[in-house]
Design a protein around this motif. Structure first.
Motif, PDB file in Angstrom:
ATOM      1  N   GLY A  12     -12.493  11.818  -4.937  1.00  0.00           N
ATOM      2  CA  GLY A  12     -11.468  11.623  -5.949  1.00  0.00           C
ATOM      3  C   GLY A  12     -10.182  11.017  -5.460  1.00  0.00           C
ATOM      4  O   GLY A  12      -9.175  11.026  -6.177  1.00  0.00           O
ATOM      5  N   GLY A  13     -10.182  10.471  -4.254  1.00  0.00           N
ATOM      6  CA  GLY A  13      -8.989   9.837  -3.709  1.00  0.00           C
ATOM      7  C   GLY A  13      -9.044   8.319  -3.820  1.00  0.00           C
ATOM      8  O   GLY A  13      -9.916   7.740  -4.493  1.00  0.00           O
ATOM      9  N   LEU A  14      -8.109   7.676  -3.139  1.00  0.00           N
ATOM     10  CA  LEU A  14      -7.995   6.223  -3.145  1.00  0.00           C
ATOM     11  C   LEU A  14      -7.917   5.745  -1.706  1.00  0.00           C
ATOM     12  O   LEU A  14      -7.039   6.171  -0.952  1.00  0.00           O
ATOM     13  N   ARG A  15      -8.839   4.889  -1.306  1.00  0.00           N
ATOM     14  CA  ARG A  15      -8.884   4.342   0.041  1.00  0.00           C
ATOM     15  C   ARG A  15      -8.434   2.887   0.021  1.00  0.00           C
ATOM     16  O   ARG A  15      -9.022   2.053  -0.667  1.00  0.00           O
ATOM     17  N   LEU A  16      -7.367   2.586   0.749  1.00  0.00           N
ATOM     18  CA  LEU A  16      -6.850   1.231   0.883  1.00  0.00           C
ATOM     19  C   LEU A  16      -7.084   0.766   2.320  1.00  0.00           C
ATOM     20  O   LEU A  16      -6.933   1.548   3.256  1.00  0.00           O
ATOM     21  N   ARG A  17      -7.455  -0.519   2.478  1.00  0.00           N
ATOM     22  CA  ARG A  17      -7.794  -1.038   3.803  1.00  0.00           C
ATOM     23  C   ARG A  17      -7.188  -2.418   4.014  1.00  0.00           C
ATOM     24  O   ARG A  17      -6.991  -3.174   3.049  1.00  0.00           O
ATOM     25  N   ALA A  31       0.827  -1.207   0.000  1.00  0.00           N
ATOM     26  CA  ALA A  31       0.000   0.000   0.000  1.00  0.00           C
ATOM     27  C   ALA A  31       0.860   1.256   0.000  1.00  0.00           C
ATOM     28  O   ALA A  31       0.547   2.239  -0.680  1.00  0.00           O
ATOM     29  N   ALA A  32       1.954   1.238   0.736  1.00  0.00           N
ATOM     30  CA  ALA A  32       2.831   2.411   0.827  1.00  0.00           C
ATOM     31  C   ALA A  32       3.564   2.687  -0.473  1.00  0.00           C
ATOM     32  O   ALA A  32       4.075   3.798  -0.682  1.00  0.00           O
ATOM     33  N   MET A  78      -3.270  -5.695   3.128  1.00  0.00           N
ATOM     34  CA  MET A  78      -2.386  -4.552   2.889  1.00  0.00           C
ATOM     35  C   MET A  78      -2.569  -3.571   4.035  1.00  0.00           C
ATOM     36  O   MET A  78      -3.521  -3.676   4.818  1.00  0.00           O
ATOM     37  N   ASP A  79      -1.678  -2.618   4.157  1.00  0.00           N
ATOM     38  CA  ASP A  79      -1.844  -1.581   5.165  1.00  0.00           C
ATOM     39  C   ASP A  79      -3.037  -0.688   4.813  1.00  0.00           C
ATOM     40  O   ASP A  79      -3.410  -0.559   3.638  1.00  0.00           O
ATOM     41  N   GLY A  80      -3.609  -0.062   5.819  1.00  0.00           N
ATOM     42  CA  GLY A  80      -4.604   0.968   5.570  1.00  0.00           C
ATOM     43  C   GLY A  80      -3.907   2.233   5.096  1.00  0.00           C
ATOM     44  O   GLY A  80      -2.905   2.654   5.677  1.00  0.00           O
ATOM     45  N   PHE A  81      -4.413   2.824   4.037  1.00  0.00           N
ATOM     46  CA  PHE A  81      -3.754   3.990   3.441  1.00  0.00           C
ATOM     47  C   PHE A  81      -4.806   4.843   2.737  1.00  0.00           C
ATOM     48  O   PHE A  81      -5.834   4.331   2.290  1.00  0.00           O
TER      49      PHE A  81
END
Length: 428
Positions: A397-402, A220-221, A412-415
């Protein structure tokens, strides 16, 4: 007769006491010398024991509850927790029970509870691994779980907790060739191009470490740099750069990189990693607000945050923290975004990101930045890169990772990240 394994167990107990009682983080304790008195094998064992206890703390407490009329003092409770972790992972009951009885007995305030410790741990030993496995996945402490449920819902948070309990695989970013790194290390290339190793060992012993073919970086990073696309020849600022993975990515991509971080110790590590992989960047030890050089084509701002997205790798965080300092971090992120925008040339791009699961440190920050700067634009197209699922894209308009994403691949990491484009003319 010397008790085998006692030094590592006593140190693991000390780590738990400092984390759950004094609110100190594991990395701070280790940097402060908490493991230095131990032999190398005991250092690894102490850190592993403490980490596993933190990861499974809620389950351990639920397993202990039927055998405790009331919660004992922290010194005893943490010894019992460690005992549960060891007994339920197959360690011999005799050695485990004796060790934690001795740890409890060495404290004058708790020595009268040696009998309780002995009795409870022997009952836990009778339950063993079968008793452990029938308990539910450990819950996140309530101070953090409640806002996460409010943001993402109970089902998503349950998925995150399963990922936190499972821990994190080792992810590598290849300098040039992910397929070659995967083949050499026995890893797998993930959809976004990182290389994942499910079996972990000594990082410096892996093929390609000495030759600088890769560096450690959660998948994620690694994504915030990827959304900048081709950075060849671009003048790019990595603000709040440590531990340095993104600076290495930018340099490997051919950018003219300036890396800034306020920690001299951590920036020294960044310089060491640059040297190991044969890359160059200008490095500056400076507070982000004191750095005022302008004219960058792009700024990557991985802003200081709650780090709630990293619990897979840092299970101490929800026990060392209580959220009380997060308001100050959120306020700081707002002014850092404005400062970073001022360092861009007209038409330049800002990648804002945080390793947080809290919308106030991600989606809300971007919404408010757009409200403060009406001419600012979100570059949604930049997020169209390999491996990104459409449902990860957010309304603003962003990207959310969980952590609950990629459950079959190891999570994956939360980002959170978004690409903001500065208008051709200066802000008014």
């Amino acid at each position: 007769m010397k008790q085998t394994g006692l030094p590592a167990r006593r140190t693991a107990h000390h780590l738990l006491m400092e984390i759950t009682g004094a609110g100190r983080l594991m990395h701070e304790l280790i940097a402060g010398g908490a493991l230095t008195q131990l032999a190398n094998e005991d250092r690894a064992r102490a850190q592993r024991l403490a980490t596993e206890a933190l990861r499974g703390l809620d389950r351990a407490d639920r397993m202990l509850k039927p055998y405790l009329k009331k919660t004992p003092p922290d010194h005893v409770m943490n010894a019992l927790r460690l005992g549960v972790i060891e007994l339920c992972s197959g360690e011999a009951a005799h050695g485990v029970v004796n060790a934690y009885v001795e740890i409890v007995g060495r404290n004058k305030r708790t020595q009268a509870m040696k009998g309780l410790t002995n009795a409870v741990l022997r009952k836990i030993a009778d339950e063993g691994q079968a008793g452990w496995e029938k308990r539910a996945v450990p819950l996140t402490p309530g101070w953090l779980r409640q806002p996460l449920v409010a943001a993402w819902g109970r089902a998503a948070v349950a998925g995150m907790e399963a990922a936190h309990f499972a821990g994190a695989p080792l992810d590598l970013t290849a300098k040039t060739d992910p397929d070659a790194v995967a083949k050499a290390t026995g890893g797998t290339v993930l959809p976004t191009g990182s290389v994942r190793l499910m079996a972990q060992g000594q990082v410096s012993a892996l093929p390609g470490y000495e030759t600088g073919d890769w560096w450690v970086q959660d998948a994620a990073a690694a994504i915030p740099v990827k959304v900048l696309g081709d950075v060849t020849g671009l003048k790019v600022l990595d603000l709040c750069a440590a531990p340095g993975g993104k600076a290495l990515q930018l340099a490997a991509g051919g950018a003219d990189v300036t890396a800034v971080d306020m920690s001299a110790r951590r920036m020294a590590r960044v310089s060491e990693n640059l040297a190991r992989v044969g890359l160059t960047a200008q490095t500056h030890v400076s507070d982000a607000f004191a750095f005022e050089t302008t004219g960058f084509d792009a700024v990557l701002l991985d802003a200081p945050c709650s780090a709630t997205g990293t619990i897979r790798r840092h299970p101490d965080l929800p026990y060392a923290k209580d959220g009380s300092e997060f308001g100050a971090l959120i306020a700081q992120q707002e002014v850092m975004i404005d400062h970073a925008l001022g360092l861009l040339k007209p038409g330049g791009r800002l990648v804002f990101c945080t390793c947080s699961l809290l919308p106030d440190e991600g989606e809300v920050q971007v919404e408010e930045a757009l409200a403060r700067h009406p001419d600012l634009r979100v570059d949604r197209d930049a997020l169209n890169i390999p491996g990104i699922a459409p449902e990860w894209l957010t309304e603003e308009g962003g990207l959310r990772l969980r952590p609950d994403y990629w459950p079959d691949l190891g999570g994956m990491d939360g980002f959170y990240l978004a690409v903001l484009t500065k208008p051709p003319s200066a802000f008014h």
